[in-house]
Design a protein around this motif. Structure first.
Motif, mmCIF file in Angstrom:
data_model
loop_
_atom_site.group_PDB
_atom_site.id
_atom_site.type_symbol
_atom_site.label_atom_id
_atom_site.label_comp_id
_atom_site.label_asym_id
_atom_site.label_seq_id
_atom_site.Cartn_x
_atom_site.Cartn_y
_atom_site.Cartn_z
ATOM 1 N N GLU A 13 19.356 29.977 -26.468
ATOM 2 C CA GLU A 13 20.693 30.096 -25.888
ATOM 3 C C GLU A 13 20.742 29.701 -24.411
ATOM 4 O O GLU A 13 21.761 29.216 -23.932
ATOM 5 N N ILE A 14 19.666 29.970 -23.686
ATOM 6 C CA ILE A 14 19.589 29.661 -22.253
ATOM 7 C C ILE A 14 18.223 29.038 -21.985
ATOM 8 O O ILE A 14 17.333 29.121 -22.830
ATOM 9 N N PRO A 15 18.005 28.423 -20.820
ATOM 10 C CA PRO A 15 16.693 27.839 -20.536
ATOM 11 C C PRO A 15 15.565 28.880 -20.613
ATOM 12 O O PRO A 15 15.763 30.053 -20.262
ATOM 13 N N MET A 16 14.413 28.442 -21.090
ATOM 14 C CA MET A 16 13.262 29.324 -21.284
ATOM 15 C C MET A 16 12.944 30.164 -20.040
ATOM 16 O O MET A 16 12.755 31.381 -20.157
ATOM 17 N N PRO A 17 12.866 29.571 -18.840
ATOM 18 C CA PRO A 17 12.542 30.397 -17.667
ATOM 19 C C PRO A 17 13.548 31.527 -17.441
ATOM 20 O O PRO A 17 13.163 32.636 -17.057
ATOM 21 N N ASP A 18 14.812 31.265 -17.705
ATOM 22 C CA ASP A 18 15.829 32.308 -17.539
ATOM 23 C C ASP A 18 15.644 33.417 -18.566
ATOM 24 O O ASP A 18 15.749 34.607 -18.247
ATOM 25 N N SER A 19 15.358 33.049 -19.790
ATOM 26 C CA SER A 19 15.116 34.030 -20.837
ATOM 27 C C SER A 19 13.892 34.876 -20.487
ATOM 28 O O SER A 19 13.914 36.106 -20.635
ATOM 29 N N ARG A 21 12.698 35.514 -17.493
ATOM 30 C CA ARG A 21 13.066 36.405 -16.379
ATOM 31 C C ARG A 21 13.831 37.627 -16.885
ATOM 32 O O ARG A 21 13.584 38.750 -16.450
ATOM 33 N N HIS A 22 14.760 37.402 -17.814
ATOM 34 C CA HIS A 22 15.511 38.529 -18.375
ATOM 35 C C HIS A 22 14.570 39.509 -19.085
ATOM 36 O O HIS A 22 14.697 40.727 -18.928
ATOM 37 N N LEU A 23 13.637 38.986 -19.869
ATOM 38 C CA LEU A 23 12.680 39.857 -20.553
ATOM 39 C C LEU A 23 11.850 40.652 -19.557
ATOM 40 O O LEU A 23 11.623 41.849 -19.729
ATOM 41 N N LEU A 24 11.389 39.981 -18.518
ATOM 42 C CA LEU A 24 10.542 40.640 -17.529
ATOM 43 C C LEU A 24 11.300 41.684 -16.719
ATOM 44 O O LEU A 24 10.692 42.608 -16.178
ATOM 45 N N GLN A 25 12.615 41.567 -16.648
ATOM 46 C CA GLN A 25 13.416 42.600 -15.987
ATOM 47 C C GLN A 25 13.522 43.848 -16.872
ATOM 48 O O GLN A 25 13.690 44.951 -16.371
ATOM 49 N N MET A 31 2.519 39.933 -16.937
ATOM 50 C CA MET A 31 2.570 38.532 -17.333
ATOM 51 C C MET A 31 3.199 38.427 -18.711
ATOM 52 O O MET A 31 3.073 39.340 -19.526
ATOM 53 N N LEU A 32 3.851 37.302 -18.947
ATOM 54 C CA LEU A 32 4.451 37.014 -20.249
ATOM 55 C C LEU A 32 3.962 35.643 -20.685
ATOM 56 O O LEU A 32 4.114 34.665 -19.956
ATOM 57 N N LEU A 33 3.360 35.580 -21.860
ATOM 58 C CA LEU A 33 2.941 34.304 -22.433
ATOM 59 C C LEU A 33 3.931 33.934 -23.526
ATOM 60 O O LEU A 33 4.269 34.768 -24.361
ATOM 61 N N VAL A 34 4.377 32.686 -23.494
ATOM 62 C CA VAL A 34 5.343 32.208 -24.480
ATOM 63 C C VAL A 34 4.742 31.004 -25.186
ATOM 64 O O VAL A 34 4.379 30.018 -24.536
ATOM 65 N N ASP A 45 4.746 34.974 -14.462
ATOM 66 C CA ASP A 45 4.290 36.176 -13.764
ATOM 67 C C ASP A 45 5.361 37.258 -13.849
ATOM 68 O O ASP A 45 6.428 37.052 -14.440
ATOM 69 N N SER A 46 5.099 38.407 -13.267
ATOM 70 C CA SER A 46 6.014 39.544 -13.381
ATOM 71 C C SER A 46 7.375 39.293 -12.741
ATOM 72 O O SER A 46 8.356 39.958 -13.064
ATOM 73 N N GLU A 47 7.442 38.293 -11.858
ATOM 74 C CA GLU A 47 8.714 37.925 -11.222
ATOM 75 C C GLU A 47 9.480 36.877 -12.023
ATOM 76 O O GLU A 47 10.576 36.487 -11.643
ATOM 77 N N GLY A 48 8.875 36.387 -13.095
ATOM 78 C CA GLY A 48 9.527 35.382 -13.932
ATOM 79 C C GLY A 48 9.262 33.954 -13.522
ATOM 80 O O GLY A 48 9.909 33.038 -14.021
ATOM 81 N N ARG A 49 8.281 33.756 -12.631
ATOM 82 C CA ARG A 49 7.922 32.388 -12.224
ATOM 83 C C ARG A 49 6.918 31.819 -13.224
ATOM 84 O O ARG A 49 5.977 32.503 -13.608
ATOM 85 N N CYS A 50 7.126 30.573 -13.617
ATOM 86 C CA CYS A 50 6.172 29.907 -14.501
ATOM 87 C C CYS A 50 4.931 29.591 -13.677
ATOM 88 O O CYS A 50 4.990 28.829 -12.718
ATOM 89 N N ILE A 51 3.810 30.215 -14.029
ATOM 90 C CA ILE A 51 2.580 30.039 -13.260
ATOM 91 C C ILE A 51 1.600 29.091 -13.927
ATOM 92 O O ILE A 51 0.641 28.649 -13.288
#
Length: 122
Positions: A13-19, A21-25, A31-34, A45-51
């Motif tokens: 529904e929205i760009p992956m990085p935005d999704s 970030r919402h999950l991490l909030q 860390m989130l691996l997709v 990372d925990s801030e939603g930045r693609c590392i």
């Protein structure tokens, strides 16, 4: 499914990085691996930045996807424990999951199939 459970807009529904970030909030994660199938995988990372991004460029002959997620997770955890950089970890996890997609069922027919992978990762 996770996005649906948490009432977060999915990456469809929205760009992956935005999704991400919402999950991490919503979740207290470091860390989130997709996973993105043949397109590789992303680490946020925990801030939603693609590392990191990682992808196996080897073409595969798809037989069965059973076990691919577990295989990806196992190699990703091994990479974290062994101190591999995240890009390498994601690429190796994606490559091994791709290999598992080339065999029928969740595991290869014998343990010798793992030798090439273990040897390459030393």
């Amino acid at each position: 499914m996770l996005c649906g459970w948490l009432d977060v807009p999915a990456a469809s529904e929205i760009p992956m990085p935005d999704s991400a970030r919402h999950l991490l909030q919503c979740l207290p994660l470091q860390m989130l691996l997709v996973t993105c199938g043949a397109e590789g995988a992303l680490a946020f990372d925990s801030e939603g930045r693609c590392i990191a991004r990682g992808r196996d460029t080897r073409p595969i002959s798809l037989v069965d996807t059973v076990g691919a997620g577990d295989s990806f997770s196992a190699v990703a955890l091994a990479g974290l424990l062994r101190g591999w950089d995240m890009g390498t970890t994601l690429a190796r996890a994606n490559a091994f999951a791709g290999y598992i997609c080339e065999v029928r069922g969740a595991v290869p027919p014998n343990l010798t199939a793992y030798a090439q992978w273990v040897g390459a990762w030393r």
